[in-house]
Design a protein around this motif. Structure first.
Motif, short mmCIF file in Angstrom:
data_model
loop_
_atom_site.label_atom_id
_atom_site.label_comp_id
_atom_site.label_asym_id
_atom_site.label_seq_id
_atom_site.Cartn_x
_atom_site.Cartn_y
_atom_site.Cartn_z
N THR A 27 0.83 -1.20 0.00
CA THR A 27 0.00 0.00 0.00
C THR A 27 0.87 1.25 0.00
O THR A 27 0.64 2.17 -0.78
CB THR A 27 -0.94 0.01 1.23
N VAL A 28 1.87 1.25 0.87
CA VAL A 28 2.75 2.43 0.95
C VAL A 28 3.48 2.65 -0.36
O VAL A 28 3.51 3.76 -0.89
CB VAL A 28 3.76 2.28 2.12
N SER A 29 4.05 1.58 -0.93
CA SER A 29 4.78 1.75 -2.19
C SER A 29 3.81 2.11 -3.32
O SER A 29 4.16 2.90 -4.19
CB SER A 29 5.58 0.50 -2.53
N GLY A 30 2.60 1.59 -3.28
CA GLY A 30 1.62 1.93 -4.31
C GLY A 30 1.20 3.38 -4.24
O GLY A 30 0.98 4.02 -5.27
N MET A 31 1.10 3.91 -3.04
CA MET A 31 0.70 5.31 -2.89
C MET A 31 1.83 6.26 -3.25
O MET A 31 1.58 7.35 -3.75
CB MET A 31 0.20 5.58 -1.48
N ARG A 51 -8.60 5.62 -1.93
CA ARG A 51 -7.41 5.76 -1.08
C ARG A 51 -7.81 5.81 0.40
O ARG A 51 -7.19 5.16 1.24
CB ARG A 51 -6.62 7.00 -1.46
N ASN A 52 -8.85 6.58 0.73
CA ASN A 52 -9.31 6.65 2.11
C ASN A 52 -9.80 5.30 2.61
O ASN A 52 -9.54 4.92 3.76
CB ASN A 52 -10.41 7.71 2.26
N PHE A 53 -10.52 4.58 1.77
CA PHE A 53 -10.99 3.24 2.13
C PHE A 53 -9.81 2.31 2.42
O PHE A 53 -9.79 1.61 3.42
CB PHE A 53 -11.87 2.68 0.99
N THR A 54 -8.81 2.35 1.55
CA THR A 54 -7.62 1.52 1.74
C THR A 54 -6.90 1.88 3.03
O THR A 54 -6.47 1.00 3.78
CB THR A 54 -6.66 1.68 0.53
#
Length: 120
Positions: A27-31, A51-54
């Protein structure tokens, strides 16, 4: 609880924690990799909503990682599988379904009923 069962639960807990940490890293690398620019406000709003849901899911997973660490500590101190409310053994079936639990099924039902009565 036998040492063999403790090691079984330790392995299960460690596997779950590794999977959660791996998802968090994705998630961090994807963002940080997303450099997409959405000129359309609807597309941008949709992306922000996703993004907020994730992030909400990852926050729940972060809390679960904390519970897993606490369960591993209970394994080390020989208190794993003992209800913190009544002191009785927690059933193996319950521990397999929710290895981070600290309450036996009866105490958990009692807690949920009390919460329901208080409107929590």
């Amino acid at each position: 609880m036998t040492e063999e069962k403790k090691e079984e639960f330790r392995k299960l807990l460690n596997e779950r924690m590794e999977a959660l940490l791996e998802e968090a890293n994705k998630t961090v690398s994807g963002m940080t990799d997303q450099r997409e620019n959405y000129p359309d406000p609807t597309d941008r709003a949709s992306m922000e909503s996703e993004r907020n849901f994730t992030l909400r899911i990852r926050d729940r997973e972060r809390k679960l990682i904390g519970k897993i660490k606490e369960a591993l500590e209970r394994l080390d101190t020989n208190t794993f599988g003992i209800c913190e409310s009544c002191g009785e053994d927690i059933s193996e079936e319950r521990l397999k379904a929710r290895p981070v639990t600290t309450l036996c099924i009866e105490c958990k039902k009692k807690q949920e009923n009390e919460e329901r009565l208080r409107g929590v």
